[in-house]
Write a protein that holds these residues in place. Structure first.
Motif, short mmCIF file in Angstrom:
data_model
loop_
_atom_site.label_atom_id
_atom_site.label_comp_id
_atom_site.label_asym_id
_atom_site.label_seq_id
_atom_site.Cartn_x
_atom_site.Cartn_y
_atom_site.Cartn_z
N PHE A 99 0.85 -1.19 0.00
CA PHE A 99 0.00 0.00 0.00
C PHE A 99 0.90 1.25 0.00
CE2 PHE A 99 -2.34 -3.28 2.41
CZ PHE A 99 -3.43 -3.43 1.56
N PRO A 100 1.45 1.63 -1.16
CA PRO A 100 2.35 2.80 -1.23
C PRO A 100 1.55 4.11 -1.15
CG PRO A 100 2.04 1.85 -3.41
CD PRO A 100 1.30 0.96 -2.47
N LEU A 101 1.35 4.58 0.06
CA LEU A 101 0.49 5.74 0.29
C LEU A 101 1.29 6.91 0.87
CD1 LEU A 101 -2.47 3.87 2.02
CD2 LEU A 101 -2.37 4.62 -0.36
N PRO A 102 0.88 8.15 0.57
CA PRO A 102 1.49 9.32 1.23
C PRO A 102 0.91 9.44 2.64
CG PRO A 102 -0.22 10.03 -0.30
CD PRO A 102 -0.10 8.54 -0.46
N LEU A 103 1.69 9.11 3.65
CA LEU A 103 1.19 9.08 5.01
C LEU A 103 1.77 10.21 5.85
CD1 LEU A 103 1.56 5.24 5.71
CD2 LEU A 103 -0.48 6.46 4.93
N THR A 104 1.01 10.63 6.84
CA THR A 104 1.51 11.61 7.79
C THR A 104 2.47 10.91 8.76
OG1 THR A 104 -0.24 11.22 9.42
CG2 THR A 104 -0.70 12.81 7.66
N GLU A 105 3.28 11.68 9.43
CA GLU A 105 4.20 11.10 10.41
C GLU A 105 3.41 10.46 11.54
OE1 GLU A 105 7.42 9.56 12.03
OE2 GLU A 105 7.31 10.55 10.07
N GLY A 106 2.24 11.01 11.85
CA GLY A 106 1.40 10.43 12.88
C GLY A 106 0.92 9.03 12.50
N ASP A 107 0.53 8.88 11.23
CA ASP A 107 0.09 7.56 10.75
C ASP A 107 1.25 6.56 10.81
OD1 ASP A 107 -2.56 8.13 10.25
OD2 ASP A 107 -2.22 8.71 8.16
N ARG A 108 2.42 7.00 10.41
CA ARG A 108 3.58 6.11 10.42
C ARG A 108 3.94 5.69 11.85
NH1 ARG A 108 6.96 5.21 6.18
NH2 ARG A 108 6.45 6.22 4.20
N GLN A 109 3.88 6.64 12.77
CA GLN A 109 4.22 6.32 14.15
C GLN A 109 3.21 5.34 14.74
OE1 GLN A 109 6.99 7.00 15.69
NE2 GLN A 109 6.30 5.90 17.53
N ALA A 110 1.93 5.57 14.45
CA ALA A 110 0.90 4.66 14.94
C ALA A 110 1.10 3.26 14.36
CB ALA A 110 -0.49 5.18 14.57
N LEU A 111 1.51 3.18 13.09
CA LEU A 111 1.77 1.89 12.46
C LEU A 111 2.93 1.19 13.14
CD1 LEU A 111 1.47 -0.22 10.22
CD2 LEU A 111 2.90 1.23 8.75
N ARG A 112 4.00 1.93 13.42
CA ARG A 112 5.17 1.30 14.06
C ARG A 112 4.83 0.78 15.45
NH1 ARG A 112 8.31 6.49 12.09
NH2 ARG A 112 8.81 5.85 9.94
N VAL A 113 4.02 1.54 16.20
CA VAL A 113 3.61 1.07 17.53
C VAL A 113 2.82 -0.23 17.42
CG1 VAL A 113 2.15 1.59 19.53
CG2 VAL A 113 3.65 3.36 18.59
N LYS A 114 1.89 -0.26 16.47
CA LYS A 114 1.07 -1.46 16.28
C LYS A 114 1.92 -2.64 15.84
CE LYS A 114 -3.09 -3.29 16.19
NZ LYS A 114 -3.99 -3.31 17.34
N LEU A 115 2.86 -2.40 14.94
CA LEU A 115 3.74 -3.48 14.48
C LEU A 115 4.63 -3.98 15.61
CD1 LEU A 115 4.82 -2.24 10.93
CD2 LEU A 115 3.08 -3.92 11.52
N GLY A 116 5.05 -3.08 16.49
CA GLY A 116 5.84 -3.49 17.65
C GLY A 116 5.05 -4.45 18.54
N GLU A 117 3.76 -4.18 18.70
CA GLU A 117 2.90 -5.08 19.49
C GLU A 117 2.80 -6.44 18.81
OE1 GLU A 117 -0.80 -3.05 19.77
OE2 GLU A 117 -0.03 -1.42 21.04
N ILE A 118 2.66 -6.44 17.49
CA ILE A 118 2.52 -7.69 16.75
C ILE A 118 3.82 -8.51 16.82
CG2 ILE A 118 2.31 -8.64 14.41
CD1 ILE A 118 0.23 -6.52 13.83
N VAL A 119 4.97 -7.84 16.72
CA VAL A 119 6.25 -8.54 16.82
C VAL A 119 6.38 -9.22 18.18
CG1 VAL A 119 8.76 -8.26 16.90
CG2 VAL A 119 7.43 -7.13 15.11
#
Length: 292
Positions: A122-142
């Protein structure tokens, strides 16, 4: 049609071969282990069989203590090896385990790899807030992965209405990306994969053979790659090895006929590529040194 038929035959062979497998605990490498599956350490189990061994790995579960136990087990098996090919097989196993433990121990880098895999789809133009929220969620999944959460054992997750495309499938854009992130769970994020690797003697006449298959579902959020490799030799019959990788399916088969110096090996795995590194979430290995 030929490929499908070959897969059906191979899958049936795998099921028949593995139907008698059971699971137990015991002292690694002892004669009482023959025929039984033994949990050696988190993410590692083995089955000693006549003329070889079957190995199953779940690298996210590897621990430092587990790697040390596996190294001891590997040294013992290599010392018993009757050929250089067998020793090379065991050397590859310990190298694989050490590398994967090092890879998965760096959780921040794993998060970056999964982030890259998702945003590649999903190559999307994201805000830094969206990216940070994604990283937090991925950290939980890891962390869930490293605690042993099996996506295949969790109930299927329904796609939120805001992400459903009118004609079916998924529709993701900058406006609803936060909904995707908030609903990410292991069972929707990762594909369900089926792996099988078996090396054994031939049946109709003396020789050695190896089969490997890897197949994954395609309805997950991110995709990786599957691989299979096989090799076989017997007497003067040395066919070239098979190697295949891609998505979502891979298979290999090798057969050699002869009644001396039989060797066959099989590997199957699912991984994520990061530059020149491969992060495996699942792998199967099998070896055989018997002609009958």
């Amino acid at each position: 049609m030929t490929r499908v038929l070959a897969l059906l035959v191979m899958t049936l062979s795998m099921l028949l071969y593995g139907c008698a497998n059971s699971m137990s605990s015991g002292t690694p490498g002892g004669p009482q282990d023959k025929g039984d599956w033994v949990e050696l350490a988190p993410g590692m189990r083995y089955q000693i069989k006549e003329g070889g061994v079957n190995l199953e790995y779940t690298p996210p579960l590897f621990t430092e203590e587990g790697v040390k136990r596996f190294e001891t087990f590997t040294r013992d098996q290599a010392a018993r090896a009757a050929s250089e090919e067998e020793k090379e097989f065991w050397n590859e196993q310990i190298a694989f385990v050490k590398e994967q433990y090092t890879n998965w121990a760096d959780e921040d880098r794993v998060v970056k790899i999964l982030e890259y895999a998702l945003l590649s789809r999903f190559p999307l133009p994201l805000t830094e807030g969206d990216r940070q929220a994604l990283r937090v969620k991925l950290g939980e999944i890891v962390k869930q992965m490293k605690q042993g959460v099996n996506p295949g054992s969790l109930p299927e997750q329904e796609l939120p209405a805001q992400l459903r495309a009118p004609g079916g499938g998924m529709m993701v854009g900058p406006e609803n990306f936060h909904i995707l992130v908030s609903n990410l769970e292991p069972q929707s994020f990762f594909p369900a994969c089926s792996l099988a690797a078996s090396a054994m003697p031939t049946t109709a006449s003396p020789g050695a053979k190896a089969y490997a298959t890897a197949s994954c579902s395609t309805n997950s959020i991110i995709w990786g790659s599957v691989e299979t490799r096989t090799s076989a030799r017997a007497g003067n019959d040395w066919p070239p090895p098979c190697s295949d990788s891609g998505w979502p399916f891979s298979q290999c088969m090798s057969v050699a006929y002869g009644n001396t110096n039989c060797q066959s090996y099989a590997w199957a795995g699912y991984y994520y590529q990061w530059q020149d590194l491969r992060y495996y979430s699942d792998r199967r290995s099998s070896s055989n040194s018997s002609c009958r």
